[in-house]
Design a protein around this motif. Sequence first.
Motif, PDB file in Angstrom:
ATOM      1  N   LEU A  27       0.633  -0.826  -0.111  1.00  0.00           N
ATOM      2  CA  LEU A  27       0.112   0.230   0.410  1.00  0.00           C
ATOM      3  C   LEU A  27       0.867   1.320   0.400  1.00  0.00           C
ATOM      4  O   LEU A  27       0.395   2.514  -0.727  1.00  0.00           O
ATOM      5  CB  LEU A  27      -0.931  -0.496   1.389  1.00  0.00           C
ATOM      6  CG  LEU A  27      -2.561  -1.083   0.948  1.00  0.00           C
ATOM      7  CD1 LEU A  27      -2.448  -0.853   2.317  1.00  0.00           C
ATOM      8  CD2 LEU A  27      -3.147  -0.956   0.670  1.00  0.00           C
ATOM      9  N   LEU A  28       1.987   1.326   0.967  1.00  0.00           N
ATOM     10  CA  LEU A  28       2.373   2.431   1.150  1.00  0.00           C
ATOM     11  C   LEU A  28       3.492   3.407  -0.305  1.00  0.00           C
ATOM     12  O   LEU A  28       3.398   4.618  -0.536  1.00  0.00           O
ATOM     13  CB  LEU A  28       3.585   1.973   1.835  1.00  0.00           C
ATOM     14  CG  LEU A  28       3.400   2.836   3.268  1.00  0.00           C
ATOM     15  CD1 LEU A  28       3.973   1.982   4.378  1.00  0.00           C
ATOM     16  CD2 LEU A  28       2.424   3.717   3.717  1.00  0.00           C
ATOM     17  N   PHE A 195      -0.535   6.430   8.275  1.00  0.00           N
ATOM     18  CA  PHE A 195       1.248   6.381   8.003  1.00  0.00           C
ATOM     19  C   PHE A 195       1.154   7.945   7.122  1.00  0.00           C
ATOM     20  O   PHE A 195       2.251   8.157   7.709  1.00  0.00           O
ATOM     21  CB  PHE A 195       0.963   5.134   7.261  1.00  0.00           C
ATOM     22  CG  PHE A 195       1.362   3.974   8.507  1.00  0.00           C
ATOM     23  CD1 PHE A 195       1.209   4.606  10.161  1.00  0.00           C
ATOM     24  CD2 PHE A 195       1.150   2.906   8.387  1.00  0.00           C
ATOM     25  CE1 PHE A 195       0.795   3.345  11.152  1.00  0.00           C
ATOM     26  CE2 PHE A 195       0.579   2.269   9.283  1.00  0.00           C
ATOM     27  CZ  PHE A 195       0.561   2.446  10.535  1.00  0.00           C
ATOM     28  N   HIS A 196       0.639   7.917   5.899  1.00  0.00           N
ATOM     29  CA  HIS A 196       1.880   8.638   5.407  1.00  0.00           C
ATOM     30  C   HIS A 196       1.355  10.312   5.720  1.00  0.00           C
ATOM     31  O   HIS A 196       2.633  11.169   5.625  1.00  0.00           O
ATOM     32  CB  HIS A 196       0.409   8.298   3.450  1.00  0.00           C
ATOM     33  CG  HIS A 196       0.939   9.587   2.702  1.00  0.00           C
ATOM     34  ND1 HIS A 196       1.802   9.877   2.629  1.00  0.00           N
ATOM     35  CD2 HIS A 196       0.363  10.670   2.188  1.00  0.00           C
ATOM     36  CE1 HIS A 196       1.786  10.878   1.524  1.00  0.00           C
ATOM     37  NE2 HIS A 196       0.735  11.235   1.147  1.00  0.00           N
ATOM     38  N   ALA A 197      -0.148  10.685   6.264  1.00  0.00           N
ATOM     39  CA  ALA A 197      -0.062  11.817   6.673  1.00  0.00           C
ATOM     40  C   ALA A 197       0.658  11.613   8.279  1.00  0.00           C
ATOM     41  O   ALA A 197       1.871  12.710   8.150  1.00  0.00           O
ATOM     42  CB  ALA A 197      -2.004  11.756   7.272  1.00  0.00           C
ATOM     43  N   ALA A 198       1.264  10.885   8.138  1.00  0.00           N
ATOM     44  CA  ALA A 198       2.447  11.189   9.787  1.00  0.00           C
ATOM     45  C   ALA A 198       3.578  10.952   9.575  1.00  0.00           C
ATOM     46  O   ALA A 198       4.597  11.570  10.774  1.00  0.00           O
ATOM     47  CB  ALA A 198       2.075  10.413  10.840  1.00  0.00           C
ATOM     48  N   LEU A 199       3.978  10.719   8.568  1.00  0.00           N
ATOM     49  CA  LEU A 199       5.816  10.872   7.657  1.00  0.00           C
ATOM     50  C   LEU A 199       5.631  12.590   6.944  1.00  0.00           C
ATOM     51  O   LEU A 199       6.519  12.840   7.419  1.00  0.00           O
ATOM     52  CB  LEU A 199       5.811  10.164   6.625  1.00  0.00           C
ATOM     53  CG  LEU A 199       5.882   8.748   7.167  1.00  0.00           C
ATOM     54  CD1 LEU A 199       5.509   7.152   5.844  1.00  0.00           C
ATOM     55  CD2 LEU A 199       6.986   8.224   7.925  1.00  0.00           C
ATOM     56  N   ALA A 227      -5.920  15.964  13.101  1.00  0.00           N
ATOM     57  CA  ALA A 227      -5.163  17.381  12.539  1.00  0.00           C
ATOM     58  C   ALA A 227      -3.936  17.610  11.912  1.00  0.00           C
ATOM     59  O   ALA A 227      -2.765  17.835  11.174  1.00  0.00           O
ATOM     60  CB  ALA A 227      -4.324  17.881  13.532  1.00  0.00           C
ATOM     61  N   LEU A 228      -3.563  16.446  11.567  1.00  0.00           N
ATOM     62  CA  LEU A 228      -2.479  15.764  10.355  1.00  0.00           C
ATOM     63  C   LEU A 228      -2.652  15.763   8.955  1.00  0.00           C
ATOM     64  O   LEU A 228      -1.232  15.516   8.451  1.00  0.00           O
ATOM     65  CB  LEU A 228      -1.542  14.729  11.135  1.00  0.00           C
ATOM     66  CG  LEU A 228      -1.116  14.095  12.472  1.00  0.00           C
ATOM     67  CD1 LEU A 228      -0.809  12.915  12.815  1.00  0.00           C
ATOM     68  CD2 LEU A 228      -0.159  14.899  12.603  1.00  0.00           C
ATOM     69  N   GLY A 229      -3.574  15.581   9.013  1.00  0.00           N
ATOM     70  CA  GLY A 229      -4.038  15.454   7.710  1.00  0.00           C
ATOM     71  C   GLY A 229      -4.599  14.373   7.471  1.00  0.00           C
ATOM     72  O   GLY A 229      -4.987  14.010   6.042  1.00  0.00           O
ATOM     73  N   TYR A 230      -5.463  13.411   8.230  1.00  0.00           N
ATOM     74  CA  TYR A 230      -5.257  11.770   7.703  1.00  0.00           C
ATOM     75  C   TYR A 230      -7.262  12.392   7.931  1.00  0.00           C
ATOM     76  O   TYR A 230      -7.939  12.788   8.285  1.00  0.00           O
ATOM     77  CB  TYR A 230      -5.452  11.133   8.995  1.00  0.00           C
ATOM     78  CG  TYR A 230      -6.043   9.636   9.155  1.00  0.00           C
ATOM     79  CD1 TYR A 230      -6.058   9.008   8.099  1.00  0.00           C
ATOM     80  CD2 TYR A 230      -6.902   9.316  10.364  1.00  0.00           C
ATOM     81  CE1 TYR A 230      -6.759   7.796   8.696  1.00  0.00           C
ATOM     82  CE2 TYR A 230      -7.217   8.260  10.402  1.00  0.00           C
ATOM     83  CZ  TYR A 230      -7.176   7.705   9.178  1.00  0.00           C
ATOM     84  OH  TYR A 230      -7.324   6.290   9.315  1.00  0.00           O
TER      85      TYR A 230
END
Length: 273
Positions: A27-28, A195-199, A227-230
């Motif tokens: 997925l990533l 995870f993408h948002a967190a990165l 708030a991270l964009g998730y």
Amino acid sequence: MSAPHPAARTLLLTGASGGVGTLMRSLLPRYGYTLRLLDARPVEGEPDAITADLADRETLREAVRGVDGILHLAGISLEAPFEKILRANIEGTYHLYEAARLEGVSRVVFASSNHAVGYTPAPLDGGSPIPADTPHRPDTFYGLSKCFGEDLAQLYWDKHGLETVSVRIGSCFPEPTSVRMLSIWLSPADAARLFHAALTAEGVGHTVVYGGSANTRAWMDLSGARALGYEPRDDSEPYAADLIAKEGELDPANPAHHHLGGPFLVDPPIWPY
């Protein structure tokens, strides 16, 4: 938080042969990541993966060298004797952070768990979701190791400026497998989004968020993750009727139901969780 910066291109994925790691391997890359894989076991179908234990500091430092970020999924994911949890989850996470610090890695996403706060009562009555700033209440040695990981991440941010998003994952499976899991399910596709948002989010310092999907029966407050964009897109509700017909509704008198940690509170833990 401010607008996200461009995605990290090279990502070290630890625990690459585990359940969540296997899902993220497919997925990533859709988000533009080149994955560098690491696991204590050989990663099937990935001849270039690094096979190393987290106690192997030299190999670990080589593994983090030159990466733009780390998604740390490695470690024991269930309850185990303390000595095993200590080596894999506590000492291993410390070794990873030391390697990241020495090699100048700027961002880690740490796979924490709802079991870091497992003794927190679940909002079975439809009350407010559990906030991410609820105090640590680990339900097992495993949950205790996730408290350590969160606190270690805070130390490395305060002392060394190494940013981390600690994601308290609920249960990440292709579909929920129990009535309890309807409230804490994180779909694989939503996990990749989170995870993408967190990165990529700017200015996270050390941020603790919950990892869940947009579940109708949600127990965990996702405002920090948003708030991270998730933006979660999946909901466990389509699975609810079949699971409830099989298991019945959650029972507030059942210790495996009335706290966030679920069956981890039962000694020995019962599965599936």
